[in-house]
Design a protein around this motif. Structure first.
Motif: not given
Length: 146
Positions: A80-108
């Motif tokens: 609700a504060t606008g922060d992003w979390q991946v696996d319970g850890k806060n991430v920012d725009a710079n580190s977001l894509f290192r924590h997310l699965p690759a765009s071609d590895s999952k259907p969605s």
């Protein structure tokens, strides 16, 4: 007597033919029949056109956690504060894509939004995800009163 049996004076279209007027209940039944048909047609349409999914919604912030193995987990959670979390850890725009699965590895990519998350925050996040190649995003939300 011959006049009474002549073809011109007998039959359903003779001038002396009069139908008994319908009762109020018969007129109501006649008027409801097309409505009943329409309801059944709509029911059949939604049964055939509806898409059933067996996928269980993931836990979102503020909900009661169930057995983790039976629940689908959100890849990314917007608080609700606008922060992003991946696996319970806060991430920012710079580190977001290192924590997310690759765009071609999952259907969605599954994004969970907490109650009270601003639409502007979601729009900027979706813009970043689209630029990175994530084409299919599933957005999960929770009611504001939950």
């Amino acid at each position: 007597m011959k006049e009474l049996l002549s073809p011109a004076s007998s039959g359903p279209f003779s001038p002396s033919f009069t139908a008994a007027p319908k009762s109020l209940m018969e007129r109501v039944e006649d008027a409801l029949l097309p409505l009943i048909n329409l309801v059944f047609l709509l029911l059949m349409f939604f049964i055939v056109a509806g898409e059933m999914q067996n996928r269980v919604l993931p836990d979102l912030p503020g909900t009661i956690a169930e057995e983790a193995s039976a629940r689908v987990q959100a890849d990314l959670v917007v608080l609700a504060t606008g922060d992003w979390q991946v696996d319970g850890k806060n991430v920012d725009a710079n580190s977001l894509f290192r924590h997310l699965p690759a765009s071609d590895s999952k259907p969605s990519l599954t994004v969970g939004a907490a109650a009270g998350a601003a639409m502007a925050d979601l729009e900027s996040l979706f813009s970043l995800l689209a630029d990175e190649g994530y084409q299919d995003i599933v957005l999960l939300t929770e009611p504001l009163g939950a």
